[in-house]
Design a protein around this motif. Structure first.
Motif, PDB file in Angstrom:
ATOM      1  N   PRO A   7      25.806  -7.613   0.890  1.00 42.55           N
ATOM      2  CA  PRO A   7      24.818  -8.079  -0.089  1.00 42.55           C
ATOM      3  C   PRO A   7      23.458  -7.431   0.115  1.00 42.55           C
ATOM      4  O   PRO A   7      23.063  -7.117   1.228  1.00 42.55           O
ATOM      5  CB  PRO A   7      24.742  -9.581   0.152  1.00 42.55           C
ATOM      6  CG  PRO A   7      25.260  -9.765   1.523  1.00 42.55           C
ATOM      7  CD  PRO A   7      26.229  -8.659   1.795  1.00 42.55           C
ATOM      8  N   ARG A   8      22.785  -7.210  -0.991  1.00 43.69           N
ATOM      9  CA  ARG A   8      21.427  -6.669  -0.980  1.00 43.69           C
ATOM     10  C   ARG A   8      20.447  -7.829  -0.925  1.00 43.69           C
ATOM     11  O   ARG A   8      20.702  -8.897  -1.455  1.00 43.69           O
ATOM     12  CB  ARG A   8      21.176  -5.858  -2.249  1.00 43.69           C
ATOM     13  CG  ARG A   8      22.068  -4.638  -2.335  1.00 43.69           C
ATOM     14  CD  ARG A   8      21.902  -3.959  -3.675  1.00 43.69           C
ATOM     15  NE  ARG A   8      22.194  -4.812  -4.807  1.00 43.69           N
ATOM     16  CZ  ARG A   8      23.406  -5.083  -5.272  1.00 43.69           C
ATOM     17  NH1 ARG A   8      24.457  -4.581  -4.681  1.00 43.69           N
ATOM     18  NH2 ARG A   8      23.575  -5.836  -6.326  1.00 43.69           N
ATOM     19  N   SER A   9      19.327  -7.613  -0.312  1.00 45.29           N
ATOM     20  CA  SER A   9      18.290  -8.630  -0.274  1.00 45.29           C
ATOM     21  C   SER A   9      17.656  -8.737  -1.653  1.00 45.29           C
ATOM     22  O   SER A   9      17.353  -7.735  -2.287  1.00 45.29           O
ATOM     23  CB  SER A   9      17.226  -8.248   0.753  1.00 45.29           C
ATOM     24  OG  SER A   9      16.174  -9.155   0.693  1.00 45.29           O
ATOM     25  N   CYS A  10      17.478  -9.946  -2.132  1.00 44.27           N
ATOM     26  CA  CYS A  10      16.868 -10.116  -3.447  1.00 44.27           C
ATOM     27  C   CYS A  10      15.621 -10.993  -3.349  1.00 44.27           C
ATOM     28  O   CYS A  10      15.275 -11.703  -4.280  1.00 44.27           O
ATOM     29  CB  CYS A  10      17.869 -10.648  -4.465  1.00 44.27           C
ATOM     30  SG  CYS A  10      18.627 -12.194  -4.031  1.00 44.27           S
ATOM     31  N   ARG A  23      24.244 -15.458  -1.377  1.00 51.11           N
ATOM     32  CA  ARG A  23      24.811 -14.339  -0.626  1.00 51.11           C
ATOM     33  C   ARG A  23      26.305 -14.310  -0.897  1.00 51.11           C
ATOM     34  O   ARG A  23      27.006 -15.297  -0.643  1.00 51.11           O
ATOM     35  CB  ARG A  23      24.540 -14.529   0.855  1.00 51.11           C
ATOM     36  CG  ARG A  23      25.113 -13.431   1.690  1.00 51.11           C
ATOM     37  CD  ARG A  23      24.733 -13.609   3.137  1.00 51.11           C
ATOM     38  NE  ARG A  23      25.422 -12.595   3.903  1.00 51.11           N
ATOM     39  CZ  ARG A  23      25.464 -12.565   5.200  1.00 51.11           C
ATOM     40  NH1 ARG A  23      24.841 -13.489   5.889  1.00 51.11           N
ATOM     41  NH2 ARG A  23      26.111 -11.617   5.828  1.00 51.11           N
ATOM     42  N   VAL A  24      26.783 -13.206  -1.433  1.00 47.88           N
ATOM     43  CA  VAL A  24      28.189 -13.063  -1.781  1.00 47.88           C
ATOM     44  C   VAL A  24      28.837 -12.086  -0.815  1.00 47.88           C
ATOM     45  O   VAL A  24      28.325 -10.994  -0.598  1.00 47.88           O
ATOM     46  CB  VAL A  24      28.353 -12.555  -3.230  1.00 47.88           C
ATOM     47  CG1 VAL A  24      29.819 -12.363  -3.562  1.00 47.88           C
ATOM     48  CG2 VAL A  24      27.695 -13.509  -4.209  1.00 47.88           C
ATOM     49  N   HIS A  53      26.472  -9.020  -8.538  1.00 48.22           N
ATOM     50  CA  HIS A  53      25.034  -8.857  -8.776  1.00 48.22           C
ATOM     51  C   HIS A  53      24.481 -10.030  -9.586  1.00 48.22           C
ATOM     52  O   HIS A  53      23.423 -10.576  -9.262  1.00 48.22           O
ATOM     53  CB  HIS A  53      24.764  -7.538  -9.491  1.00 48.22           C
ATOM     54  CG  HIS A  53      23.323  -7.294  -9.766  1.00 48.22           C
ATOM     55  ND1 HIS A  53      22.427  -7.014  -8.758  1.00 48.22           N
ATOM     56  CD2 HIS A  53      22.603  -7.322 -10.911  1.00 48.22           C
ATOM     57  CE1 HIS A  53      21.221  -6.862  -9.288  1.00 48.22           C
ATOM     58  NE2 HIS A  53      21.309  -7.047 -10.589  1.00 48.22           N
ATOM     59  N   ARG A  54      25.214 -10.445 -10.626  1.00 49.12           N
ATOM     60  CA  ARG A  54      24.766 -11.578 -11.442  1.00 49.12           C
ATOM     61  C   ARG A  54      24.700 -12.858 -10.620  1.00 49.12           C
ATOM     62  O   ARG A  54      23.762 -13.649 -10.744  1.00 49.12           O
ATOM     63  CB  ARG A  54      25.693 -11.764 -12.638  1.00 49.12           C
ATOM     64  CG  ARG A  54      25.546 -10.669 -13.679  1.00 49.12           C
ATOM     65  CD  ARG A  54      26.476 -10.850 -14.836  1.00 49.12           C
ATOM     66  NE  ARG A  54      26.113 -12.044 -15.600  1.00 49.12           N
ATOM     67  CZ  ARG A  54      26.836 -12.525 -16.589  1.00 49.12           C
ATOM     68  NH1 ARG A  54      27.951 -11.918 -16.959  1.00 49.12           N
ATOM     69  NH2 ARG A  54      26.456 -13.603 -17.237  1.00 49.12           N
ATOM     70  N   LEU A  55      25.688 -13.082  -9.765  1.00 51.29           N
ATOM     71  CA  LEU A  55      25.687 -14.273  -8.917  1.00 51.29           C
ATOM     72  C   LEU A  55      24.515 -14.256  -7.946  1.00 51.29           C
ATOM     73  O   LEU A  55      23.868 -15.280  -7.723  1.00 51.29           O
ATOM     74  CB  LEU A  55      27.009 -14.373  -8.148  1.00 51.29           C
ATOM     75  CG  LEU A  55      28.242 -14.678  -8.983  1.00 51.29           C
ATOM     76  CD1 LEU A  55      29.499 -14.498  -8.141  1.00 51.29           C
ATOM     77  CD2 LEU A  55      28.181 -16.070  -9.578  1.00 51.29           C
ATOM     78  N   GLU A  56      24.223 -13.090  -7.380  1.00 52.18           N
ATOM     79  CA  GLU A  56      23.103 -12.983  -6.448  1.00 52.18           C
ATOM     80  C   GLU A  56      21.761 -13.209  -7.134  1.00 52.18           C
ATOM     81  O   GLU A  56      20.809 -13.648  -6.500  1.00 52.18           O
ATOM     82  CB  GLU A  56      23.097 -11.607  -5.784  1.00 52.18           C
ATOM     83  CG  GLU A  56      24.195 -11.437  -4.775  1.00 52.18           C
ATOM     84  CD  GLU A  56      24.171 -10.074  -4.123  1.00 52.18           C
ATOM     85  OE1 GLU A  56      24.682  -9.987  -3.002  1.00 52.18           O
ATOM     86  OE2 GLU A  56      23.653  -9.116  -4.719  1.00 52.18           O
TER      87      GLU A  56
END
Length: 70
Positions: A7-10, A23-24, A53-56
């Motif tokens: 996962p990427r940090s958002c 976090r997926v 991406h949408r979930l994150e």
């Protein structure tokens, strides 16, 4: 080769809601299955990455089922 998703940090809060980011992670068996499916369905990886991406971002894609309390 499909590897488990990193996962990427958002940031601290989601841009869509004021909730902490989601976090997926993809389990190894799921990553293995996705790799196998991507041979027959080349866009499977793109579709799954877009969903992650949408979930994150705090979105809840899909249709809500009437009468369910959550």
């Amino acid at each position: 080769m499909v590897t488990p998703y990193r996962p990427r940090s958002c940031g601290n809060l989601s841009k869509v809601t004021n909730k902490p980011p989601v976090r997926v992670e993809i389990a190894r068996p799921a990553a293995r299955d996705l790799k196998r499916l991507s041979k027959k369905y080349p866009h499977a990886l793109d579709d799954v990455e877009a969903l992650i991406h949408r979930l994150e971002q705090g979105e809840t894609p899909g249709d809500q089922i009437p009468g369910v309390g959550y």
